[in-house]
Design an enzyme around this catalytic site. Structure first.
Site, PDB file in Angstrom:
ATOM      1  N   ASP A   7      -5.282  36.418  -0.958  1.00 53.38           N
ATOM      2  CA  ASP A   7      -5.423  35.759   0.283  1.00 53.38           C
ATOM      3  C   ASP A   7      -5.836  34.334   0.485  1.00 53.38           C
ATOM      4  O   ASP A   7      -6.654  34.662  -0.406  1.00 53.38           O
ATOM      5  CB  ASP A   7      -5.767  36.814   1.776  1.00 53.38           C
ATOM      6  N   HIS A 150     -11.836  34.261   9.976  1.00 50.69           N
ATOM      7  CA  HIS A 150     -10.757  34.476   8.666  1.00 50.69           C
ATOM      8  C   HIS A 150     -11.492  34.509   7.618  1.00 50.69           C
ATOM      9  O   HIS A 150     -11.691  32.960   7.268  1.00 50.69           O
ATOM     10  CB  HIS A 150      -9.035  33.903   8.413  1.00 50.69           C
ATOM     11  N   ASP A 155     -10.179  39.322   4.277  1.00 46.51           N
ATOM     12  CA  ASP A 155      -8.569  39.925   4.152  1.00 46.51           C
ATOM     13  C   ASP A 155      -8.020  40.392   3.579  1.00 46.51           C
ATOM     14  O   ASP A 155      -7.469  41.267   3.396  1.00 46.51           O
ATOM     15  CB  ASP A 155      -8.487  38.428   4.681  1.00 46.51           C
TER      16      ASP A 155
END
Length: 233
Positions: A7, A150, A155
């Protein structure tokens, strides 16, 4: 089979518009099982982070100011991902930024044949449902309570669990096993059944005599009523 789930976080939404990669997190899987090996890095983008992006990931310009520029640190990333398939959620976004950064430092782009998009897999498996990472974690009972903002590595770790569930859970195909180990035949050590002669359950003469004596002591048994008596009653 080695795979890399990854990610990214960025300064904004458009690489072609000048946005840059600021964080990448990678998780190594072998035969869909996490090995514990990860890669995590921050990069100085050389430009400000958009306020909207900061609200999502919380990575500030001040935090990034002493981080290396991507070209200076790219070798460690390339070494980690090697030639493995690369799994991401809405992969075209992450892929665009990663290949964009590689292009800026005169490195070969990653071939799109290596790209695996969990968003596309989720849309196929669960049509009409929500397909965000949060929604998929809820569907598969994956704990994300520690996810406030995030973060690329966090993630990627959540996505690795989602990817395993999307592709059949922890059951690894027999084909993968056959490539690595010799599978022993099943049930080769069972002793054949021995067929025995049927047992005799007939009453002995003594048992029959005891039964007859007992029945003689029963007063007015229902089995002694004649059919004529039943009909007249």
């Amino acid at each position: 089979m080695r795979e890399i789930v990854f990610d990214t976080e960025t300064t904004g939404l458009s690489f072609s518009g000048g946005d840059r990669l600021i964080e990448i997190g990678c998780v190594e899987l072998v035969n869909r099982i996490e090995t514990g090996r990860t890669f995590h890095a921050y990069y100085n983008p050389g430009r400000p982070v958009h306020p909207e992006a900061f609200a999502v990931h919380g990575i500030s310009d001040a935090f990034l100011s002493d981080k290396p520029f991507f070209p200076a640190a790219v070798d460690a990333l390339i070494d980690f991902i090697a030639d493995a398939p690369l799994i991401a959620h809405n992969a075209s976004f992450d892929w665009g930024f990663l290949n964009g950064e590689l292009g800026l430092c005169a490195r070969d782009a990653l071939c799109t044949t290596r790209m695996v998009d969990t968003l596309a897999i989720a849309r196929t498996r669960h049509p009409g449902a929500k397909h965000s990472l949060d929604a998929l974690c809820s569907r598969y009972g994956i704990d994300r309570s520690h996810r406030v903002l995030h973060g690329a590595l966090l993630d990627a770790q959540l996505l690795a669990q989602v990817y395993v569930e999307l592709t059949g859970g922890r059951q690894i195909g027999l084909g993968l096993v056959a490539e690595t180990i010799a599978v022993a035949p099943v049930f080769t050590n069972i002793t054949p059944s021995v067929h025995r002669a049927p047992r005799v359950f007939s009453a002995t003469p003594a048992e029959l005599a005891a039964h007859q004596a007992f029945m003689g002591r029963v007063k007015n048994p229902v089995w002694g009523i004649s059919q004529a008596t039943v009909a007249s009653g």
